[in-house]
Design a protein around this motif. Sequence first.
Motif, short mmCIF file in Angstrom:
data_model
loop_
_atom_site.label_atom_id
_atom_site.label_comp_id
_atom_site.label_asym_id
_atom_site.label_seq_id
_atom_site.Cartn_x
_atom_site.Cartn_y
_atom_site.Cartn_z
N LYS A 58 0.61 -0.92 0.31
CA LYS A 58 0.27 -0.43 -0.03
C LYS A 58 0.97 1.05 -0.05
O LYS A 58 0.66 2.26 -0.85
CB LYS A 58 -0.71 -0.15 1.22
N GLU A 97 -9.41 -11.55 -7.53
CA GLU A 97 -9.20 -11.84 -6.26
C GLU A 97 -8.96 -10.31 -6.09
O GLU A 97 -9.27 -9.35 -4.49
CB GLU A 97 -9.26 -12.51 -5.59
N SER A 98 -6.78 -10.05 -6.72
CA SER A 98 -6.68 -9.24 -5.82
C SER A 98 -6.80 -7.84 -6.86
O SER A 98 -6.27 -6.97 -5.80
CB SER A 98 -5.14 -9.64 -6.93
N ASP A 100 -9.87 -7.03 -6.92
CA ASP A 100 -10.76 -6.15 -5.84
C ASP A 100 -10.33 -6.16 -4.53
O ASP A 100 -10.88 -5.07 -4.00
CB ASP A 100 -11.64 -7.53 -6.11
N LEU A 101 -9.04 -6.54 -3.95
CA LEU A 101 -8.53 -5.78 -3.39
C LEU A 101 -7.41 -5.14 -2.98
O LEU A 101 -7.75 -3.96 -2.01
CB LEU A 101 -7.28 -7.58 -2.60
N LYS A 103 -8.27 -2.25 -5.47
CA LYS A 103 -9.39 -1.87 -5.35
C LYS A 103 -10.71 -1.11 -3.81
O LYS A 103 -10.66 -0.45 -3.52
CB LYS A 103 -10.82 -2.20 -6.01
N SER A 104 -10.54 -2.43 -3.15
CA SER A 104 -10.78 -1.65 -1.48
C SER A 104 -10.49 -0.43 -0.92
O SER A 104 -10.53 -0.60 -0.11
CB SER A 104 -11.50 -3.82 -1.14
N TRP A 105 -8.51 -0.87 -1.34
CA TRP A 105 -7.77 0.15 -0.23
C TRP A 105 -8.43 1.48 -0.57
O TRP A 105 -7.85 2.64 -0.22
CB TRP A 105 -5.91 -0.27 -0.65
N GLY A 106 -9.14 1.62 -1.47
CA GLY A 106 -9.20 3.53 -2.21
C GLY A 106 -8.60 4.10 -2.68
O GLY A 106 -9.10 4.99 -2.27
#
Length: 127
Positions: A58, A97-98, A100-101, A103-106
């Motif tokens: 991140k 899946e990765s 989506d992950l 993307k979820s970090w914003g």
Amino acid sequence: MAEKTFATAINCMDGRVQLPVIHWMQERYGTEYIDMITEAGPTKFLLEGSEDQLAAVKTKIDISVDKHGSGVVAIVGHYNCAGNPVDRDEKAGQIKESVDLVKSWGFNVDVIGLYVNDQWEVEVITG
């Protein structure tokens, strides 16, 4: 897109996949530079990594987006990966899946999924 000179790839450390991904992203997004975040088997790393490992990824994405102005992050899997030796179908699922992950970090970027095949050509999985 002249103002966007960077894009980002979370890619395998395998040297065979570096140039195909760099060239594809340069052509597709009109970017000059591709920031590479590399791991052995990056989709496995993202999906099974510890909180500290994911925090490090991140931080690297944040630098690429905030300091370099990257507008896209690609998650890359590839054929014959020593760090994550699974078949193409399973790898494609991990790539999705990765994506989506991440993307979820914003982050305010497009997140795409790529697969480098046995001919070292880039295929779009998602995005």
